[in-house]
Write a protein that holds these residues in place. Sequence first.
Motif, mmCIF file in Angstrom:
data_model
loop_
_atom_site.group_PDB
_atom_site.id
_atom_site.type_symbol
_atom_site.label_atom_id
_atom_site.label_comp_id
_atom_site.label_asym_id
_atom_site.label_seq_id
_atom_site.Cartn_x
_atom_site.Cartn_y
_atom_site.Cartn_z
ATOM 1 N N GLY A 166 41.336 7.827 61.698
ATOM 2 C CA GLY A 166 42.326 7.607 62.744
ATOM 3 C C GLY A 166 42.902 6.203 62.724
ATOM 4 N N VAL A 167 42.040 5.196 62.513
ATOM 5 C CA VAL A 167 42.498 3.803 62.486
ATOM 6 C C VAL A 167 43.414 3.558 61.287
ATOM 7 C CG1 VAL A 167 41.741 1.418 62.157
ATOM 8 C CG2 VAL A 167 40.535 2.899 63.779
ATOM 9 N N SER B 119 53.772 8.010 70.092
ATOM 10 C CA SER B 119 53.469 8.569 68.772
ATOM 11 C C SER B 119 52.686 7.618 67.879
ATOM 12 C CB SER B 119 54.766 8.988 68.067
ATOM 13 O OG SER B 119 55.641 7.887 67.947
ATOM 14 N N ASN B 120 52.905 6.302 68.020
ATOM 15 C CA ASN B 120 52.209 5.356 67.142
ATOM 16 C C ASN B 120 50.833 4.947 67.656
ATOM 17 O OD1 ASN B 120 53.109 3.827 69.300
ATOM 18 N ND2 ASN B 120 53.659 2.044 68.057
ATOM 19 N N GLU B 121 50.373 5.571 68.751
ATOM 20 C CA GLU B 121 49.052 5.251 69.301
ATOM 21 C C GLU B 121 48.168 6.492 69.450
ATOM 22 O OE1 GLU B 121 49.272 3.048 72.945
ATOM 23 O OE2 GLU B 121 50.854 1.709 72.220
ATOM 24 N N ARG B 122 48.596 7.627 68.971
ATOM 25 C CA ARG B 122 47.851 8.867 69.215
ATOM 26 C C ARG B 122 46.680 9.067 68.264
ATOM 27 N NH1 ARG B 122 53.457 12.147 69.607
ATOM 28 N NH2 ARG B 122 54.073 11.451 71.688
ATOM 29 N N GLY B 123 46.704 8.403 67.122
ATOM 30 C CA GLY B 123 45.652 8.619 66.138
ATOM 31 C C GLY B 123 44.271 8.249 66.661
ATOM 32 N N SER C 246 39.370 14.604 59.950
ATOM 33 C CA SER C 246 39.175 15.453 61.129
ATOM 34 C C SER C 246 40.165 15.196 62.259
ATOM 35 C CB SER C 246 37.744 15.302 61.652
ATOM 36 O OG SER C 246 36.829 15.882 60.773
ATOM 37 N N GLY C 247 40.205 13.964 62.776
ATOM 38 C CA GLY C 247 41.134 13.679 63.859
ATOM 39 C C GLY C 247 42.574 13.624 63.392
ATOM 40 N N VAL C 248 42.790 13.145 62.161
ATOM 41 C CA VAL C 248 44.140 12.971 61.644
ATOM 42 C C VAL C 248 44.818 14.320 61.406
ATOM 43 C CG1 VAL C 248 45.507 11.811 59.887
ATOM 44 C CG2 VAL C 248 43.305 10.870 60.550
ATOM 45 N N ILE C 249 44.051 15.330 61.026
ATOM 46 C CA ILE C 249 44.609 16.664 60.819
ATOM 47 C C ILE C 249 45.281 17.166 62.096
ATOM 48 C CG2 ILE C 249 43.834 19.081 60.690
ATOM 49 C CD1 ILE C 249 42.176 18.340 58.282
ATOM 50 N N TRP C 250 44.649 16.917 63.233
ATOM 51 C CA TRP C 250 45.251 17.335 64.500
ATOM 52 C C TRP C 250 46.542 16.577 64.777
ATOM 53 C CZ3 TRP C 250 44.136 21.401 67.491
ATOM 54 C CH2 TRP C 250 42.909 22.028 67.312
ATOM 55 N N LYS C 251 46.558 15.281 64.492
ATOM 56 C CA LYS C 251 47.774 14.511 64.738
ATOM 57 C C LYS C 251 48.863 14.891 63.753
ATOM 58 C CE LYS C 251 48.147 12.875 67.662
ATOM 59 N NZ LYS C 251 48.349 13.628 68.929
ATOM 60 N N LEU C 252 48.502 15.251 62.533
ATOM 61 C CA LEU C 252 49.503 15.732 61.577
ATOM 62 C C LEU C 252 50.220 16.948 62.142
ATOM 63 C CD1 LEU C 252 50.801 15.612 58.732
ATOM 64 C CD2 LEU C 252 48.962 17.117 57.948
ATOM 65 N N ALA C 253 49.474 17.828 62.808
ATOM 66 C CA ALA C 253 50.094 19.016 63.406
ATOM 67 C C ALA C 253 51.137 18.624 64.451
ATOM 68 C CB ALA C 253 49.026 19.912 64.026
ATOM 69 N N THR C 254 50.862 17.586 65.246
ATOM 70 C CA THR C 254 51.833 17.169 66.269
ATOM 71 C C THR C 254 53.062 16.537 65.634
ATOM 72 O OG1 THR C 254 50.977 14.912 66.622
ATOM 73 C CG2 THR C 254 49.902 16.701 67.821
ATOM 74 N N GLY D 18 43.111 18.975 73.946
ATOM 75 C CA GLY D 18 43.025 17.552 73.630
ATOM 76 C C GLY D 18 44.289 17.002 73.002
ATOM 77 N N ILE D 19 44.864 17.737 72.039
ATOM 78 C CA ILE D 19 46.077 17.203 71.403
ATOM 79 C C ILE D 19 47.271 17.284 72.349
ATOM 80 C CG2 ILE D 19 45.308 17.662 69.056
ATOM 81 C CD1 ILE D 19 47.321 19.980 68.972
ATOM 82 N N LYS D 20 47.286 18.264 73.222
ATOM 83 C CA LYS D 20 48.357 18.328 74.224
ATOM 84 C C LYS D 20 48.276 17.125 75.156
ATOM 85 C CE LYS D 20 51.768 20.892 75.890
ATOM 86 N NZ LYS D 20 52.905 21.354 75.057
ATOM 87 N N ILE D 21 47.059 16.743 75.518
ATOM 88 C CA ILE D 21 46.858 15.607 76.421
ATOM 89 C C ILE D 21 47.258 14.290 75.748
ATOM 90 C CG2 ILE D 21 45.056 14.230 77.559
ATOM 91 C CD1 ILE D 21 43.690 17.020 78.119
ATOM 92 N N THR D 22 46.818 14.073 74.517
ATOM 93 C CA THR D 22 47.196 12.827 73.837
ATOM 94 C C THR D 22 48.697 12.784 73.576
ATOM 95 O OG1 THR D 22 46.707 13.797 71.651
ATOM 96 C CG2 THR D 22 44.940 12.559 72.738
#
Length: 432
Positions: free
Chosen positions: A295-296, A145-149, A354-362, A135-139
């Motif tokens: 995320g928002v 970068s400013n729309e992935r959250g 939850s979702g933000v943790i994944w985006k932090l990794a990216t 999922g994070i690879k796809i997003t």
Amino acid sequence: MKETISLSQPAAVAPPMQKISRLRWSIILVLLIAAVVNYLDRANLSIANTTISKEFGFSATQMGLLFSAFLWPYALANLPAGWLVDKFGPKKMFSWALGLWSGFTILAGFVNGYSMFYGLRMMLGISESPFFTSGIKITHRWFPSNERGLPTAIINTGSQIANAVAPPILTILLLTMGWRGMFIAIGLAGIPILLVWLKLYRNPTPAEEVQIHGDAEAAETQQANQPKASWGSLFKHKTTWFMILGNFSIMFTIWVYLTWLPSYLERSLGFSLMKTGWVASIPFFAGIMGVLVGGVISDRLIRRGTNTITARKIPIVCGAALAACFVAPIPFVHDTTLCIALLSLGYFCSQMPSGVIWKLATDIAPKSQVASLGAIQNFGGFLGAASAPIVTGIILDATGTFTNVFLFGAFLLMLGAISYGFFVKKPIQAAV
């Protein structure tokens, strides 16, 4: 075969952005539905906890170990899963994952003892490990970068939708089909999703990369699709270890909810099985909102000029700290309505990260190791998740109450907030 994108292909003719947007949000919708089924496959054992333990004569500690049979392999398998997604691409890895986890769930409906049940739950954990890393690879490929959250939060919302609808839906299936029929029905639900996925998904073309990311970021993203350093090199950085610790601490309490909440409602609050099925969904509906709010907030802060890493950390740190404040008093509250309110507020706040943790990794990871760092962080989270049902079962057998479970969970939530707040500060430099 690796999924590669040739840099030599011309990008002169840019496809309409409306067409790109329609395709990428269709992909997110399929991932959202897959996430719902993914978590229903995990939640079925929690709903059938009391029924299965009575049928086979399992103790609370044995059930805790059975809950964790999914989680330990899932945590460990996240390490190679992230690397495999970086290497072979999300389409191939997710296709195999979805097909296998559906099959193992169906087979669980035919178990005849503890060992077989335990083994199938282990295989379920291994097979589900590539899902969120895909999922994070796809997003990362389909969104700037400013729309992935938001899309990442939507994918993660699938787990919360599943957790919210699982108690009533799975309870009805349990009462009408038995726990074996419930497992088989949920396993079969993954097959049509797999067929749609195989038909729908593809990687963005170089022209689409330019439309989505701009020339400079597109070239960097395309180049990043060729992994260079091994994922093991990420363990050389302190930031990686604090991300592991932080996610471990937050996920512990989340998985106390996911594995023991129905039992808590029955044992401590005296609800019937049917009533538990409906009441247990309330905190999880709150969790849906928590993921989206996190995320928002993160994306909005970035658009207002906040440093990207800081914008990711704010909902993570604030959510974990507030969750600790709501969870700690639960065992000392005797009013049922207030207790459910605290459970719901605690789960809402614990899901903000939850979702933000994944985006932090990216945002922290080198471009070629996005899925790898996300998987390593998720590995830490699911070490905490795997510990939660075992620790809870041991505490219940020793004390007969959930008091120390909630207090320990609140302590870990605060530790998670501290880990991310003070020790995750800047991106990891790519290994040369």
